[in-house]
Motif scaffolding. Structure first.
Motif, short mmCIF file in Angstrom:
data_model
loop_
_atom_site.label_atom_id
_atom_site.label_comp_id
_atom_site.label_asym_id
_atom_site.label_seq_id
_atom_site.Cartn_x
_atom_site.Cartn_y
_atom_site.Cartn_z
N PHE A 1 0.81 -1.25 -0.13
CA PHE A 1 0.02 -0.14 -0.07
C PHE A 1 1.01 1.14 -0.15
CE2 PHE A 1 0.80 -0.71 4.59
CZ PHE A 1 0.98 0.59 5.07
N PHE A 2 0.26 2.39 -0.08
CA PHE A 2 0.97 3.49 -0.13
C PHE A 2 0.30 4.69 0.87
CE2 PHE A 2 -1.26 5.03 -3.52
CZ PHE A 2 -1.41 6.51 -3.50
N SER A 3 0.85 5.57 1.34
CA SER A 3 0.24 6.39 2.17
C SER A 3 0.62 8.02 1.63
CB SER A 3 0.89 6.61 3.85
OG SER A 3 0.81 5.25 4.08
N ALA A 4 -0.50 8.68 2.16
CA ALA A 4 -0.45 10.17 1.47
C ALA A 4 -0.95 10.89 2.66
CB ALA A 4 -1.51 10.47 0.60
N SER A 5 -0.03 12.09 2.80
CA SER A 5 -0.43 13.12 4.07
C SER A 5 -0.52 14.59 3.58
CB SER A 5 0.98 12.96 4.92
OG SER A 5 0.69 13.97 6.06
N ASP A 6 -1.43 15.14 4.11
CA ASP A 6 -1.77 16.59 3.94
C ASP A 6 -1.77 17.35 5.13
OD1 ASP A 6 -2.75 19.01 2.96
OD2 ASP A 6 -4.23 18.07 1.81
N PRO A 7 -1.01 18.22 5.35
CA PRO A 7 -0.79 18.95 6.52
C PRO A 7 -1.78 20.04 6.62
CG PRO A 7 0.94 19.64 4.93
CD PRO A 7 0.26 18.68 4.32
N ALA A 8 -2.62 20.50 5.68
CA ALA A 8 -3.56 21.68 5.53
C ALA A 8 -4.70 21.17 4.51
CB ALA A 8 -2.96 22.73 5.06
N ALA A 9 -5.36 20.14 5.03
CA ALA A 9 -6.12 19.42 4.18
C ALA A 9 -7.47 19.94 3.69
CB ALA A 9 -6.58 17.78 4.91
N GLY A 10 -7.81 21.18 4.40
CA GLY A 10 -9.08 21.62 4.19
C GLY A 10 -10.26 20.40 4.40
N ALA A 11 -11.27 20.42 3.43
CA ALA A 11 -12.35 19.29 3.48
C ALA A 11 -11.67 18.16 2.57
CB ALA A 11 -13.67 20.05 2.58
N GLY A 12 -10.53 17.92 2.38
CA GLY A 12 -10.13 16.68 1.83
C GLY A 12 -9.96 16.63 0.29
N CYS A 13 -10.14 17.79 -0.36
CA CYS A 13 -10.15 17.71 -2.04
C CYS A 13 -8.95 16.91 -2.63
CB CYS A 13 -10.14 19.21 -2.31
SG CYS A 13 -10.50 19.35 -4.23
N MET A 14 -7.82 17.28 -2.13
CA MET A 14 -6.76 16.70 -2.68
C MET A 14 -6.45 15.33 -2.33
SD MET A 14 -3.92 17.12 -4.53
CE MET A 14 -3.55 18.66 -4.48
N LEU A 15 -6.90 14.85 -1.23
CA LEU A 15 -6.88 13.46 -0.84
C LEU A 15 -8.12 12.36 -1.55
CD1 LEU A 15 -6.39 14.00 3.09
CD2 LEU A 15 -4.67 13.21 1.19
N LEU A 16 -9.11 13.33 -1.87
CA LEU A 16 -10.36 12.49 -2.52
C LEU A 16 -9.97 12.46 -3.81
CD1 LEU A 16 -13.18 14.59 -0.82
CD2 LEU A 16 -12.79 12.23 -0.69
N SER A 17 -9.02 13.49 -4.64
CA SER A 17 -8.93 13.11 -5.75
C SER A 17 -7.73 12.16 -6.04
CB SER A 17 -8.13 14.60 -6.32
OG SER A 17 -6.80 15.04 -5.79
N ILE A 18 -6.69 12.01 -4.89
CA ILE A 18 -5.81 10.81 -4.92
C ILE A 18 -6.67 9.45 -4.87
CG2 ILE A 18 -4.25 9.78 -3.39
CD1 ILE A 18 -3.04 12.32 -2.88
N ALA A 19 -7.49 9.47 -4.05
CA ALA A 19 -8.50 8.49 -4.19
C ALA A 19 -8.93 7.87 -5.61
CB ALA A 19 -9.31 8.41 -3.06
N ASP A 20 -9.32 8.97 -6.23
CA ASP A 20 -9.90 8.56 -7.79
C ASP A 20 -8.54 8.11 -8.40
OD1 ASP A 20 -12.46 9.93 -7.02
OD2 ASP A 20 -12.06 11.72 -7.89
N GLN A 21 -7.66 8.63 -8.34
CA GLN A 21 -6.62 8.04 -9.14
C GLN A 21 -6.21 6.67 -8.63
OE1 GLN A 21 -5.67 10.18 -11.74
NE2 GLN A 21 -7.03 11.57 -10.60
N VAL A 22 -6.33 6.36 -7.56
CA VAL A 22 -6.15 4.81 -6.92
C VAL A 22 -7.03 4.02 -7.68
CG1 VAL A 22 -5.86 3.43 -5.21
CG2 VAL A 22 -4.78 5.68 -4.94
N GLU A 23 -8.23 4.18 -7.39
CA GLU A 23 -9.55 3.73 -7.85
C GLU A 23 -9.39 3.65 -9.30
OE1 GLU A 23 -13.05 3.47 -5.04
OE2 GLU A 23 -13.43 4.54 -6.54
N ALA A 24 -9.00 4.43 -10.03
CA ALA A 24 -8.98 4.65 -11.74
C ALA A 24 -7.94 3.42 -12.19
CB ALA A 24 -8.48 5.74 -12.14
N GLN A 25 -7.07 3.02 -11.34
CA GLN A 25 -5.95 2.12 -11.56
C GLN A 25 -6.35 0.69 -11.31
OE1 GLN A 25 -1.87 3.24 -11.97
NE2 GLN A 25 -2.41 5.58 -11.42
N GLY A 26 -7.67 0.56 -10.79
CA GLY A 26 -8.13 -0.62 -10.42
C GLY A 26 -7.83 -1.07 -8.99
#
Length: 252
Positions: free
Chosen positions: A139-164
């Motif tokens: 697995f891999f981990s992502a860290s966001d020190p100023a995450a807001g509502a999670g926009c960047m992390l949600l977009s990362i999740a999209d990229q992970v799912e897009a690759q199956g």
């Protein structure tokens, strides 16, 4: 992954429900109350102690009691369903976009949310070779020190799912947010998106921590990998630990 959602009907219905609630409270308060209720209900599932669970329950009931007409409270699950459905389709920062449209951001402190298409572009540039990383480490981990509502992390999740890949087994996240309401939004979105995450209400610069919680799916992730983050991930912005043997989220 679904295409990005523009003018999606979930937002329209969400706002309609908000506007149907207690007229003595404004949209801002109803939205914040929804975020608090959702946060308490979800965070309680991974509370590290009975005291913490009781505190979340108390906060939940405090919001419930603020509504004289309990039919208003009974409408909150519909808002949760709308949020869940929108997030599971991918391609959006649902609550962040709503907060922007409802103009409830903390503009005096310079709060704004990154447009989703910008976050998607940035995540594509910043992400490592996902298949190779997952094959090597599991697995891999992502860290966001100023995450807001999670926009960047949600977009990362999209990229992970897009690759199956299955988010619940291949991505773990640490997210830090200073603003309390935005922290609630962040936690709710990561939880409903099914992302294993440690979410902190804190200050990345001073390393102050006011509150922290784990998304429900984190338990499954830990059962699969034995930890939420690998030992070599000690350079995260805020170092937090738990002594709870049931979670044992960190590998150090």
């Amino acid at each position: 992954m679904a295409n990005p959602q523009h003018n999606n009907p979930f937002k329209t219905r969400f706002i309609e429900v908000l506007d149907s609630l207690d007229r003595y409270k404004d949209r801002d308060q109803h939205f914040r109350n929804f975020c608090t209720l959702s946060y308490c209900a979800l965070a309680k599932q991974t509370a590290c102690s009975q005291e913490e669970a009781d505190s979340l329950e108390e906060r939940y009931m405090s919001v419930v009691h603020s509504y004289k007409n309990k039919d208003d409270v009974r409408k909150m699950p519909e808002l949760m369903t709308l949020t869940l459905t929108a997030l599971q389709q991918g391609g959006c920062d649902f609550l962040g976009e709503l907060a922007t449209e409802l103009e409830i951001l903390d503009k005096q402190n310079g709060q704004f949310f990154t447009p989703y298409h910008v976050a998607t572009m940035m995540s594509k540039i910043l992400l490592p070779d996902i298949p190779q990383t997952i094959e090597q480490d599991g697995f891999f981990s992502a860290s966001d020190p100023a995450a807001g509502a999670g926009c960047m992390l949600l977009s990362i999740a999209d990229q992970v799912e897009a690759q199956g890949f299955d988010l619940s087994e291949t991505l773990s996240v640490e997210a830090i947010e200073l603003n309390r309401t935005t922290y609630h939004m962040l936690f709710v979105q990561l939880a409903l998106r099914g992302i294993p995450a440690h979410v902190v209400n804190g200050n990345s610069l001073t390393q102050e921590i006011f509150e922290e919680a784990y998304t429900p799916i984190s338990k499954y992730f830990v059962n699969t990998h034995g930890c939420l983050f690998k030992q070599h991930a000690k350079n995260r912005t805020i170092h937090t630990h738990t002594d709870n043997p049931q979670l044992n989220l960190f590998g150090f």
